[in-house]
Write a protein that holds these residues in place. Structure first.
Motif, PDB file in Angstrom:
ATOM      1  N   ARG A 121     -10.908   2.661   9.043  1.00  0.00           N
ATOM      2  CA  ARG A 121     -11.855   1.650   9.529  1.00  0.00           C
ATOM      3  C   ARG A 121     -12.183   1.898  10.993  1.00  0.00           C
ATOM      4  N   GLU A 289     -14.236   2.989   2.158  1.00  0.00           N
ATOM      5  CA  GLU A 289     -14.343   2.217   0.915  1.00  0.00           C
ATOM      6  C   GLU A 289     -13.213   2.556  -0.052  1.00  0.00           C
ATOM      7  N   GLN A 292     -10.286   0.330   1.391  1.00  0.00           N
ATOM      8  CA  GLN A 292     -10.588  -1.001   1.925  1.00  0.00           C
ATOM      9  C   GLN A 292      -9.676  -2.078   1.349  1.00  0.00           C
TER      10      GLN A 292
END
Length: 424
Positions: A121, A289, A292
């Motif tokens: 992230r 993703e 996540q």
């Protein structure tokens, strides 16, 4: 570039509780409370050779184009004396406060890479912030992208700071610049064309190169070329040397190999072959993703480590479970007047006239090492020779060491039982 309204100027009459929280090549950073907004802000003071403020005002006009969640928010210009009337008038920027420090500080505290969901992230958010700056009109180049210039909020979201200050950096005192270069800090993130061409002109590709080295730092938790002389680093980077990729094991997690590929493209020797930040975020978005779902647990675990790091530094503090139905031995004491206040290292500054102790020698407890005991929530904490203790985040304290003096209600002297037996 014109503005429809001038940047807000914030002065000392709107601020209180100044606390210095850091310093760097550009100057000092303070934390303060804005009395009208009811919130804490960060104040970055900038150092100049000539003391002029025209440079910071020009750069602030660029920085006020913020509005991206991954770029630090600038509230206005600062003019004041940081709460000290005797200091000269100083200028700086008033910015949002990032209470979790920088990525550099996080890596140092963890002494290891962040959990993969958080690391990916960070990589994605930094790329988003830089892509935003590069798509302003005109483009805003950073030219000093590195872990210490990426700050973290309470949720460990990454935000870029010190963008638009590249020209201000040239007006910082020579000593500060030389110190940074000697330590190999900024130098390690500079592109090769900046080190081999005296006619070098910065471009978007310059920031992309720095981003590639920054990615390496995040996923290895190491400083590039650590311990190597700056003269050697300056010489070898233009010859193709890069941070050691053998430290990265792509089998550790899914997506790491793709990140390694884009990282190598970012630090390509040929600036024209480097990707744009839009190319980078298209890759980092897909990698993030994949991980996540584990982000919440990763952030929670890192926050616990950051909070635990505070207590681990208190080596003289011992915490243990308070036994149930504990029977404490009786305490022998004598009355010396009104109940005394707790005697600490800070002490009292008033002069106390010594008087004979009203207590018989046999009733006087022996002198012991200073010890404080409290009983919060089923545990007791014993601290010996502790000047001050800070627990938790988002708080601060100032400790002033003063000569230790006897409280006015305490006896003038304490005799041990051995000394008492020697007296007639």
């Amino acid at each position: 570039m014109a503005f429809c309204f001038p940047p807000l100027v914030i002065r000392d009459d709107s601020l209180r509780c100044f606390v210095k929280i850091g310093a760097g090549g550009f100057g000092q950073i303070y934390r303060a409370k804005h009395t009208k907004w009811g919130m804490d802000v960060a104040i970055k003071l900038l150092l100049y050779k000539d003391g002029s403020t025209s440079s910071i005002q020009r750069e602030a006009n660029l920085m006020f184009q913020g509005g991206n969640p991954n770029v630090i928010r600038i509230f206005g210009l600062y003019e004041g004396r940081v709460g000290e009337p005797q200091l000269p008038l100083q200028s700086g920027l008033v910015m949002e406060l990032m209470p979790k420090g920088s990525v550099a500080g996080l890596l140092q505290t963890l002494a290891a890479p962040p959990p993969w969901p958080l690391a990916f992230r960070m990589a994605h958010q930094i790329g988003l912030g830089m892509n935003f700056l590069h798509h302003l009109s005109p483009p805003l180049l950073h030219l000093d992208l590195k872990p210490s210039n990426v700050l973290l909020n309470d949720s460990l979201d990454a935000k870029i700071t010190d963008f638009g200050l590249s020209r201000v950096a040239r007006s910082v005192s020579k000593g500060a610049r030389e110190k940074d270069e000697d330590e190999g800090g900024t130098l390690s993130y500079m592109p090769p064309e900046a080190l081999q061409d005296v006619n070098y002109k910065a471009s978007r590709a310059s920031d992309v190169y720095s981003y590639g080295v920054l990615l390496w730092s995040i996923i290895t938790a190491k400083e590039p070329y650590d311990g190597k002389p700056s003269s050697l680093v300056r010489f070898r980077i233009p010859h193709g040397d890069r941070p050691d990729v053998t430290l990265i094991d792509c089998s550790q997690t899914e997506g790491l190999e793709d990140l390694l590929k884009i990282m190598k493209r970012c630090w390509d020797q040929d600036a024209n072959k480097r990707p744009t930040f839009l190319d980078c975020v298209n890759v980092t978005e897909k990698i993030f993703e994949l991980h996540q779902r584990g982000l919440s647990d990763a952030v929670r675990d890192v926050l616990k480590q950051l909070e635990g790091d505070i207590c681990s530094s208190l080596r003289s503090v011992q915490i243990s479970r308070k036994p149930q139905n504990e029977v404490r031995p009786p305490v022998v004491s004598c009355v010396t007047g009104s109940l005394p206040k707790q005697e600490t290292a800070a002490g009292y500054t008033n002069t106390v006239k010594k008087e004979p102790s009203p207590c018989p020698a046999a009733m006087t407890p022996p002198r012991t090492t200073q010890r404080q005991t409290s009983t919060p929530g089923g545990v007791y904490i014993n601290m010996s020779n502790v000047v001050g203790v800070q627990l938790g985040n988002n708080n601060y304290m100032n400790i002033v060491q003063k000569p230790r003096q006897r409280h006015r209600t305490a006896p003038s002297s304490v005799n041990t039982s051995e000394n008492a037996q020697k007296k007639p």
